[in-house]
Design a protein around this motif. Structure first.
Motif, mmCIF file in Angstrom:
data_model
loop_
_atom_site.group_PDB
_atom_site.id
_atom_site.type_symbol
_atom_site.label_atom_id
_atom_site.label_comp_id
_atom_site.label_asym_id
_atom_site.label_seq_id
_atom_site.Cartn_x
_atom_site.Cartn_y
_atom_site.Cartn_z
ATOM 1 N N ALA A 498 30.636 29.199 37.175
ATOM 2 C CA ALA A 498 31.523 30.272 37.620
ATOM 3 C C ALA A 498 32.551 30.544 36.534
ATOM 4 O O ALA A 498 33.158 29.620 35.989
ATOM 5 N N LEU A 499 32.718 31.832 36.233
ATOM 6 C CA LEU A 499 33.759 32.288 35.309
ATOM 7 C C LEU A 499 34.917 32.813 36.142
ATOM 8 O O LEU A 499 34.710 33.607 37.059
ATOM 9 N N MET A 500 36.130 32.363 35.834
ATOM 10 C CA MET A 500 37.299 32.741 36.619
ATOM 11 C C MET A 500 38.316 33.413 35.708
ATOM 12 O O MET A 500 38.698 32.851 34.669
ATOM 13 N N LEU A 501 38.741 34.641 36.087
ATOM 14 C CA LEU A 501 39.572 35.477 35.231
ATOM 15 C C LEU A 501 40.837 35.902 35.962
ATOM 16 O O LEU A 501 40.891 35.912 37.202
ATOM 17 N N VAL A 538 28.506 25.209 43.705
ATOM 18 C CA VAL A 538 29.890 25.299 43.247
ATOM 19 C C VAL A 538 30.751 25.608 44.460
ATOM 20 O O VAL A 538 30.477 26.549 45.210
ATOM 21 N N ASP A 539 31.772 24.795 44.669
ATOM 22 C CA ASP A 539 32.732 24.995 45.753
ATOM 23 C C ASP A 539 33.988 25.665 45.207
ATOM 24 O O ASP A 539 34.498 25.268 44.150
ATOM 25 N N VAL A 540 34.510 26.654 45.949
ATOM 26 C CA VAL A 540 35.771 27.302 45.592
ATOM 27 C C VAL A 540 36.650 27.327 46.834
ATOM 28 O O VAL A 540 36.263 27.897 47.867
ATOM 29 N N ARG A 541 37.823 26.707 46.732
ATOM 30 C CA ARG A 541 38.797 26.767 47.830
ATOM 31 C C ARG A 541 39.665 27.996 47.608
ATOM 32 O O ARG A 541 40.548 28.010 46.754
ATOM 33 N N LEU A 542 39.391 29.018 48.411
ATOM 34 C CA LEU A 542 39.953 30.339 48.148
ATOM 35 C C LEU A 542 41.470 30.362 48.243
ATOM 36 O O LEU A 542 42.139 31.043 47.454
ATOM 37 N N ALA A 543 42.046 29.636 49.189
ATOM 38 C CA ALA A 543 43.501 29.673 49.351
ATOM 39 C C ALA A 543 44.222 29.067 48.150
ATOM 40 O O ALA A 543 45.384 29.392 47.888
ATOM 41 N N GLN A 544 43.540 28.192 47.408
ATOM 42 C CA GLN A 544 44.163 27.525 46.267
ATOM 43 C C GLN A 544 43.819 28.182 44.930
ATOM 44 O O GLN A 544 44.272 27.726 43.882
ATOM 45 N N ALA A 545 43.020 29.235 44.967
ATOM 46 C CA ALA A 545 42.543 29.855 43.728
ATOM 47 C C ALA A 545 43.701 30.453 42.940
ATOM 48 O O ALA A 545 44.505 31.221 43.476
ATOM 49 N N ILE A 549 39.713 36.659 40.177
ATOM 50 C CA ILE A 549 38.356 37.141 39.916
ATOM 51 C C ILE A 549 37.457 35.930 39.663
ATOM 52 O O ILE A 549 37.712 35.139 38.746
ATOM 53 N N ILE A 550 36.424 35.776 40.484
ATOM 54 C CA ILE A 550 35.501 34.643 40.373
ATOM 55 C C ILE A 550 34.097 35.203 40.275
ATOM 56 O O ILE A 550 33.644 35.948 41.157
ATOM 57 N N ILE A 551 33.398 34.849 39.203
ATOM 58 C CA ILE A 551 32.083 35.430 38.926
ATOM 59 C C ILE A 551 31.042 34.318 38.855
ATOM 60 O O ILE A 551 30.957 33.599 37.852
ATOM 61 N N PRO A 552 30.228 34.140 39.889
ATOM 62 C CA PRO A 552 29.125 33.174 39.805
ATOM 63 C C PRO A 552 28.117 33.609 38.743
ATOM 64 O O PRO A 552 27.910 34.807 38.506
ATOM 65 N N LEU A 603 23.907 37.605 37.091
ATOM 66 C CA LEU A 603 25.241 37.846 37.646
ATOM 67 C C LEU A 603 25.059 38.570 38.983
ATOM 68 O O LEU A 603 25.068 39.796 39.043
ATOM 69 N N PRO A 604 24.887 37.831 40.063
ATOM 70 C CA PRO A 604 24.580 38.488 41.338
ATOM 71 C C PRO A 604 25.734 39.310 41.913
ATOM 72 O O PRO A 604 25.532 40.417 42.419
ATOM 73 N N LEU A 605 26.951 38.774 41.874
ATOM 74 C CA LEU A 605 28.100 39.448 42.475
ATOM 75 C C LEU A 605 29.378 38.834 41.946
ATOM 76 O O LEU A 605 29.349 37.825 41.233
ATOM 77 N N ALA A 606 30.503 39.453 42.284
ATOM 78 C CA ALA A 606 31.816 38.931 41.900
ATOM 79 C C ALA A 606 32.686 38.859 43.138
ATOM 80 O O ALA A 606 32.580 39.694 44.039
ATOM 81 N N PHE A 607 33.560 37.852 43.190
ATOM 82 C CA PHE A 607 34.495 37.697 44.294
ATOM 83 C C PHE A 607 35.885 38.081 43.792
ATOM 84 O O PHE A 607 36.343 37.573 42.753
ATOM 85 N N LEU A 608 36.554 38.966 44.525
ATOM 86 C CA LEU A 608 37.810 39.557 44.078
ATOM 87 C C LEU A 608 38.879 39.377 45.144
ATOM 88 O O LEU A 608 38.632 39.606 46.335
ATOM 89 N N ARG A 609 40.078 39.000 44.721
ATOM 90 C CA ARG A 609 41.207 38.904 45.653
ATOM 91 C C ARG A 609 41.998 40.199 45.612
ATOM 92 O O ARG A 609 42.342 40.700 44.530
ATOM 93 N N ASP A 610 42.279 40.768 46.786
ATOM 94 C CA ASP A 610 43.013 42.028 46.828
ATOM 95 C C ASP A 610 44.517 41.767 46.867
ATOM 96 O O ASP A 610 44.978 40.621 46.865
ATOM 97 N N GLU A 611 45.291 42.845 46.906
ATOM 98 C CA GLU A 611 46.745 42.727 46.835
ATOM 99 C C GLU A 611 47.323 42.016 48.053
ATOM 100 O O GLU A 611 48.398 41.417 47.981
#
Length: 701
Positions: A498-501, A538-545, A549-552, A603-611
């Protein structure tokens, strides 16, 4: 896969014959409830209508059908294989990267024989690295049972009609699709064409028409062709080649009757105006000419002209060539006149024509005339293109049928805002005119942000998949994505990472086999061979991110490509921190898709945090070419971030756009149209139901 299983996995309907009378003896209701419970354990459930029908069958028939249904949905969700993890306690007790390598080195030093097999400077050759060190039974023993939660996925299986009727409906949906199909769906269409008796009245996609022509040809019926390229596609299909004509085909030897039939079809469409299409596929026409022997059939003179053009013995200029010549000389009026006979080509060139110096009003007048005769897919594609032209700084994104994409700066002069607005208005008017009256329109809000499927080629069939550019919400604490593969002939190593930006697509961090954990993400461990299958997580704890931007990413580190492996698929799960369970739990899987293509980085999809702090997924369906071997997330960081940013910032045309137009068309109340990600549990009789699997049916003709 059996036809019954295909209907279940593609339509989420269980084919069954008309309702029998209640049975005597052992009733099927208890067995039906047992099946429903078994299905729930993998995230599926029977609709009330399906449960009722099953209850009317003998118990033995319910059990037999249940075995087949359960096998089909387990494959759909990826639960048909055993998902072991490298570390038996994952996600607990996973060492950090340095600790892990130090432990392997210490083990090797304690065993002189094993140490002698280690290649100098290559830690991957350390004994015990990359292979399971425990059994699947050991993994099960190390994990408590999953705690079921109301938020777990439940996909409803509905009652279908007789298998033949369900197959015909699937065949009609695929054959009549307004958008190109995925390679898997083209193969399915070919299989269905061999067993289905019906045929759609209109087959708009040329590749689909070629597949149906293969079946017509085999049955001794004349093919449906109106261009010379249609005949070339048919010949490719009959030879087991590529009906898209993007790859070369090795034509087989045809019988004399087959040659005569192909030449007759070619002679019927090879007018002087259509000979201009031949040079585009000149080499393939030459190869086909060597097989058809047109000189032996003098009664088909126009067919012979095709091969003369291919060999350069007869001049023929294509319409695109004449248009390019006119535009290069500044004769825009002539180009408009030429394109008047090809309305689709005119609209595809509208941006160029508006920048070519002609009066915008005359170009838009020609566009309005052309719009009435152009396919709905072209209108929608142009609409999406023009709505993105307002963003002057946005890069141009190109993606081919294999999901390979590239980005380039947009150096075109901007279009006048008023001209763009007028063009959008005329497109909206024509698209709206073609939509049917939906009656009472019922819409699931979750479907509004799904991108319209203007092409299905990049999306492999699977569970929970949406077209490129679609957005779906993520509501959970723990995001876990996974890859599973099984090698075919060669030792094969796939790597999940996972690439995290940050919000500006910079300040990159990653988690992978070279970096087991960050503060909020954790890798399950590296497996370097998969003779019996291997899984990584790969585990991602979203509240602690700390990155929005998280890209599997799935990399082919060595061995077989995705297309060559015996099996390869990717997916993701959403669960609560306290649900426990095994690393893979089918009922928490939100999406699962096969990996395919010649690219070596997926690159199947990306996970994005909104405002607001919530998370959403944006579907990419992209493949990078990558290196022949040793691909790593670090080496593709810049390419990945640029591609993902271009997809995220592009404004895709969404289902909500067509829903607004449909609402304006609604006039009657005696029928219902439902649009949602999944079918309702109990739709009213005669309702038209559009789901994620049939979104292409929304595209107007």
């Amino acid at each position: 896969m059996a036809l019954e299983s295909l209907v279940i996995t593609r339509r989420l309907r269980v084919p069954m014959d008309p309702s029998p009378e209640p049975v005597e003896g052992t009733p099927g209701a208890p067995a039906a409830r047992q099946l429903d419970a078994a299905l729930l354990s993998v995230g599926f459930a029977c609709s009330p209508a399906l449960l009722d029908r099953l209850g009317r069958l003998p118990a033995g028939e319910v059990v037999d059908l249940g075995v087949r249904v359960l096998a089909a949905v387990r494959t759909l969700v990826g639960d048909h294989v055993r998902h072991n993890a490298y570390f038996v306690d994952f996600p607990r007790n996973v060492p950090d990267t340095v600790e892990f390598w130090a432990g392997l080195l210490a083990e090797a030093l304690r065993d002189p024989v094993a140490a002698g097999r280690v290649s100098p400077g290559n830690l991957l050759t350390l004994p015990g690295y990359g292979v399971y060190r425990h059994s699947y039974a050991d993994l099960l023993a190390a994990h408590a049972e999953l705690v079921p939660l109301a938020g777990d996925r439940v996909t409803v299986l509905d009652l279908g009609g007789p298998l033949a009727a369900e197959a015909e409906a699937l065949f009609a949906s695929l054959a009549g699709s307004q958008v190109p199909l995925s390679p898997e769906d083209v193969t399915l269409l070919r299989d269905l064409a061999a067993v289905c008796v019906g045929e759609p009245g209109r087959i708009p996609v040329r590749e689909n028409r070629a597949v149906l022509n293969e079946a017509r040809f085999a049955a001794g019926r004349p093919p449906l062709v109106d261009t010379v390229t249609d005949v070339l596609r048919l010949a490719c299909g009959l030879s087991g080649g590529d009906v898209t004509l993007l790859g070369p085909t090795r034509f087989r030897s045809f019988t004399r009757a087959e040659r005569r039939a192909l030449l007759a079809a070619l002679d019927g469409v090879a007018t002087t105006a259509k000979l201009g299409d031949v040079p585009r596929h000149r080499e393939q026409w030459k190869r086909l000419g060597e097989r058809l022997h047109a000189h032996e059939h003098p009664r088909f003179p126009r067919a012979a002209h095709v091969f003369e053009v291919a060999r350069g013995e007869r001049p023929a200029v294509s319409l695109p060539g004449r248009v390019e010549t006119a535009l290069a000389a500044g004769r825009v009026s002539e180009a408009l006149r030429l394109l008047g006979d090809s309305p689709g080509a005119l609209l595809r060139r509208l941006d160029h024509l508006l920048r070519a110096g002609e009066s915008p009003s005359s170009v838009l007048y020609a566009a309005r005339q052309a719009a009435a005769s152009t396919s709905g897919r072209v209108l929608l594609s142009l609409r999406e293109h023009l709505q993105n032209r307002a963003a002057a700084s946005a890069p141009r994104v190109f993606a081919n049928r294999h999901g390979r994409a590239w980005v380039t700066p947009d150096t075109r002069p901007p279009l006048d805002g008023g001209v763009v607005a007028e063009a959008l208005a005329l497109l909206d008017e024509e698209i709206g005119r073609r939509l049917p009256d939906p009656g009472v329109l019922v819409v699931d809000d979750d479907v509004l942000d799904v991108a319209l499927p203007l092409s299905g080629k990049a999306v492999a069939p699977g569970l929970g998949l949406l077209p490129r550019g679609s957005v779906s919400s993520i509501d959970g604490e723990l995001l876990r994505f996974f890859v599973h593969w099984r090698e075919n002939e060669r030792t094969t190593d796939y790597d999940l990472s996972a690439l995290m930006l940050d919000a500006d697509y910079g300040d990159a961090r990653h988690v992978s086999w070279t970096n087991y954990r960050t503060g909020f993400a954790q890798y399950s461990g590296d497996l370097t061979e998969a003779p019996h299958g291997a899984s990584e997580f790969v585990d991602v704890r979203l509240a602690q991110a700390t990155r929005p931007i998280i890209i599997p990413q799935v990399d082919v580190f060595s061995g077989e490509r995705f297309d060559d492996a015996a099996e390869a698929f990717f997916g993701f799960m959403i669960r609560s921190e306290d649900q426990l369970g095994r690393p893979f739990e089918a009922r928490t899987v939100r999406a699962k898709s096969d990996l395919r293509g010649a690219g070596r980085v997926a690159l199947p999809l990306a996970f994005l945090r909104d405002e607001a702090g919530g998370w959403r997924a944006k579907w990419l369906h992209l493949y990078l070419k990558g290196h022949p071997a040793f691909n790593q997330v670090e080496s593709h960081r810049l390419t990945t971030s640029l591609l993902v940013r271009s997809i995220v910032e592009r404004e895709y045309l969404r289902v909500g756009y067509l829903v607004d137009l449909l609402r304006a068309r609604s006039a009657v109340t005696d029928r219902v149209t439902f649009v949602g990600l999944a079918a309702p549990a109990d739709p009213p009789p005669g309702a038209r139901v559009i789901t994620a699997a049939t979104l292409h049916e929304l595209i107007p003709g």
